[in-house]
Design a protein around this motif. Structure first.
Motif, PDB file in Angstrom:
ATOM      1  N   THR A 174      26.805 -16.300 -39.012  1.00  0.00           N
ATOM      2  CA  THR A 174      27.292 -17.563 -38.454  1.00  0.00           C
ATOM      3  C   THR A 174      26.517 -18.736 -39.049  1.00  0.00           C
ATOM      4  OG1 THR A 174      27.920 -16.455 -36.394  1.00  0.00           O
ATOM      5  CG2 THR A 174      27.671 -18.849 -36.330  1.00  0.00           C
ATOM      6  N   GLU A 175      25.222 -18.575 -39.155  1.00  0.00           N
ATOM      7  CA  GLU A 175      24.373 -19.617 -39.739  1.00  0.00           C
ATOM      8  C   GLU A 175      24.752 -19.904 -41.186  1.00  0.00           C
ATOM      9  OE1 GLU A 175      19.792 -19.750 -41.325  1.00  0.00           O
ATOM     10  OE2 GLU A 175      20.173 -18.703 -39.435  1.00  0.00           O
ATOM     11  N   LEU A 176      25.195 -18.869 -41.914  1.00  0.00           N
ATOM     12  CA  LEU A 176      25.512 -19.012 -43.339  1.00  0.00           C
ATOM     13  C   LEU A 176      26.953 -19.443 -43.586  1.00  0.00           C
ATOM     14  CD1 LEU A 176      23.692 -15.831 -44.732  1.00  0.00           C
ATOM     15  CD2 LEU A 176      22.900 -18.201 -44.795  1.00  0.00           C
ATOM     16  N   GLY A 177      27.743 -19.619 -42.522  1.00  0.00           N
ATOM     17  CA  GLY A 177      29.121 -20.072 -42.689  1.00  0.00           C
ATOM     18  C   GLY A 177      30.146 -18.963 -42.699  1.00  0.00           C
ATOM     19  N   PHE A 178      29.781 -17.799 -42.156  1.00  0.00           N
ATOM     20  CA  PHE A 178      30.701 -16.664 -42.101  1.00  0.00           C
ATOM     21  C   PHE A 178      31.032 -16.289 -40.656  1.00  0.00           C
ATOM     22  CE2 PHE A 178      28.318 -16.328 -46.068  1.00  0.00           C
ATOM     23  CZ  PHE A 178      29.335 -16.139 -47.002  1.00  0.00           C
ATOM     24  N   ASP A 202      30.797 -15.307 -34.798  1.00  0.00           N
ATOM     25  CA  ASP A 202      30.371 -16.486 -34.050  1.00  0.00           C
ATOM     26  C   ASP A 202      30.634 -16.395 -32.553  1.00  0.00           C
ATOM     27  OD1 ASP A 202      33.100 -16.700 -34.081  1.00  0.00           O
ATOM     28  OD2 ASP A 202      33.178 -18.570 -35.217  1.00  0.00           O
ATOM     29  N   SER A 221      35.129 -16.671 -44.419  1.00  0.00           N
ATOM     30  CA  SER A 221      34.157 -17.740 -44.644  1.00  0.00           C
ATOM     31  C   SER A 221      34.783 -19.114 -44.486  1.00  0.00           C
ATOM     32  CB  SER A 221      33.572 -17.623 -46.061  1.00  0.00           C
ATOM     33  OG  SER A 221      34.588 -17.779 -47.036  1.00  0.00           O
ATOM     34  N   THR A 222      33.905 -20.097 -44.279  1.00  0.00           N
ATOM     35  CA  THR A 222      34.307 -21.503 -44.297  1.00  0.00           C
ATOM     36  C   THR A 222      34.087 -22.045 -45.710  1.00  0.00           C
ATOM     37  OG1 THR A 222      32.089 -22.309 -43.771  1.00  0.00           O
ATOM     38  CG2 THR A 222      33.516 -21.715 -41.920  1.00  0.00           C
ATOM     39  N   GLN A 224      32.186 -24.263 -46.541  1.00  0.00           N
ATOM     40  CA  GLN A 224      30.764 -24.593 -46.687  1.00  0.00           C
ATOM     41  C   GLN A 224      29.865 -23.354 -46.692  1.00  0.00           C
ATOM     42  OE1 GLN A 224      32.718 -26.066 -44.119  1.00  0.00           O
ATOM     43  NE2 GLN A 224      33.276 -27.685 -45.587  1.00  0.00           N
ATOM     44  N   ALA A 225      30.423 -22.172 -46.674  1.00  0.00           N
ATOM     45  CA  ALA A 225      29.619 -20.947 -46.596  1.00  0.00           C
ATOM     46  C   ALA A 225      28.675 -20.828 -47.786  1.00  0.00           C
ATOM     47  CB  ALA A 225      30.529 -19.727 -46.536  1.00  0.00           C
ATOM     48  N   ARG A 226      27.504 -20.240 -47.524  1.00  0.00           N
ATOM     49  CA  ARG A 226      26.499 -20.063 -48.584  1.00  0.00           C
ATOM     50  C   ARG A 226      26.807 -18.759 -49.324  1.00  0.00           C
ATOM     51  NH1 ARG A 226      21.231 -18.482 -50.112  1.00  0.00           N
ATOM     52  NH2 ARG A 226      19.968 -20.225 -50.872  1.00  0.00           N
TER      53      ARG A 226
END
Length: 414
Positions: A174-178, A202, A221-222, A224-226
């Motif tokens: 969740t923190e990484l955009g997934f 999430d 993913s979003t 903005q995902a890393r």
């Protein structure tokens, strides 16, 4: 003894060590041969849970693994020649104890009866084609290892250490955009308490998860995902740095010159942000690297970057070369990015390589360039001049702004 007699003797020599893979269904899932070998063993090794599962079969001495676990397998090896049985989870040679034993015991002395691995069971429960799935063992390992696998629409099977790991992985994703990813927890597969539960990363709210679990991930993913791309030359913003970093384009050319091969060790001397060693390790899970950095703040930053890029196994040696190189394992390749003009650094790297070892050194200063030109004249190799420009605003228009050129010397030790 004649060769023919030696061959017959080898065939007749009993295999003293038996390794049996078992599932959560215990005795019910074992074949007749596995049951017979457990019953005939003088000594049966395994975890307490494994020994309890087959207690009705054991006639010899049951020995639980010591805590902490002895990777040297001293207790087993001390009984070489006796009838010894080792119990393992699923397939002993897939992230299992069989791998450890094979480093100590000749394959000719072993008889192995595997059971389905946790990954095979999970794939069968989900209807996933195992050859198309990314698999990773996080058992006793940092969760950061999952980071390089997080690509859109990918399926992942992760073997975890305990019941807390799925929730921790959900929070990390969740923190990484997934956060939109679908997570399925497969618990105690093959046993009477088997379960399967699903939640979004999430919105992960599963509780009381069985410690024996596999986490199945369907990645979403979003924008903005890393995401860590598969190519060399990751974007500079993916690394924490203070300006001391081999820039993206130069890094890609440098890694090409280093030519990573599976299982090799790299020394990254004057590592700065650690980007070269990190991308070397990202090339394949078997790759290893040692980052040598004299600045304590940068050394700490390298460790953070390694974790953030999914290669927490990157070793960091805090100290100045060439003194800090003493006693390190011989590398297959060396990169010199910082401090190369300091006395003894380049020569120390050259001396450390074995025949066939590869050296790549980059220069941006005239002093380092002069040193590389001198070594090229004396030893040969290849010299490359790398110059690049980026478009940037000039008033209301755009113009090329050149970066400092880099002189690169690459050399293979004869």
């Amino acid at each position: 003894m004649p060769a023919e007699a030696q061959s017959r003797a080898a065939v007749l020599t009993p295999k003293w060590l038996t390794i049996v893979g078992i599932g959560e269904d215990g005795v019910a899932g074992l074949g007749d041969e596995a049951k017979r070998l457990i019953a005939e063993a003088e000594f049966v090794f395994g975890g307490k849970r494994h020994l309890a599962l087959v207690a009705s079969l054991v006639k010899g001495e049951a020995r639980a693994w010591p805590a902490p676990f002895d990777a040297e397998m001293r207790d087993v090896l001390a009984l070489a020649g006796r009838r010894v049985c080792v119990l393992a989870s699923g397939n002993p040679f897939f992230h299992g104890v069989g791998v450890t034993l094979a480093r100590k015991v000749a394959v000719e002395d072993m008889r192995v009866i595997p059971a389905p691995s946790a990954f095979s069971l999970a794939a069968s429960r989900l209807g996933w084609a195992l050859q198309d799935v990314e698999t990773v063992s996080l058992h006793g390992c940092p969760l950061d290892l999952i980071r390089p696998l997080l690509h859109p629409a990918i399926r992942i099977l992760a073997l975890t250490s305990d019941g807390d790991a799925p929730g921790a992985i959900a929070r990390l994703m969740t923190e990484l955009g997934f956060g939109a990813s679908r997570l399925t927890v497969l618990e105690a597969q093959g046993g009477p308490n088997e379960g399967l539960r699903t939640a979004r990363a999430d919105a992960f709210d599963l509780e009381k998860i069985n410690p024996l679990n596999v986490l199945a991930i369907e990645v979403d993913s979003t924008p903005q995902a890393r995401i860590l791309p598969l190519t060399a030359g990751l974007a500079d913003h993916l690394f924490e740095h203070d300006g001391q970093i081999t820039k993206r384009e130069i890094r890609a050319i440098t890694l090409s010159a280093l030519a990573p091969r599976r299982g090799e060790l790299l020394w990254d001397i004057g590592a700065g942000s650690g980007s070269i060693g990190i991308e070397w390790m990202l090339a394949h899970p078997s790759m290893r690297a040692i980052a040598v950095e004299a600045d304590p703040a940068r050394a700490a930053r390298i460790r953070r970057n390694a974790a953030a890029c999914g290669v927490p196994g990157l070793a960091v040696v805090k100290g100045a070369a060439p003194q800090a190189l003493a006693g390190l394992e011989t590398p297959a390749a060396i990169f010199i990015g910082g401090g190369g003009s300091d006395a003894g650094v380049l020569d120390g790297a050259i001396d450390a390589l074995s025949a066939g070892g590869r050296l790549v050194a980059n220069a941006v200063t005239l002093e380092m360039e002069a040193l590389l030109l001198s070594r090229h004249a004396a030893l040969g190799g290849e010299l490359t001049r790398i110059a690049m420009s980026r478009a940037s605003p000039v008033g209301s228009m755009q113009a090329w702004r050149p970066a400092m050129p880099v002189t690169q010397w690459s050399w293979i030790k004869p």
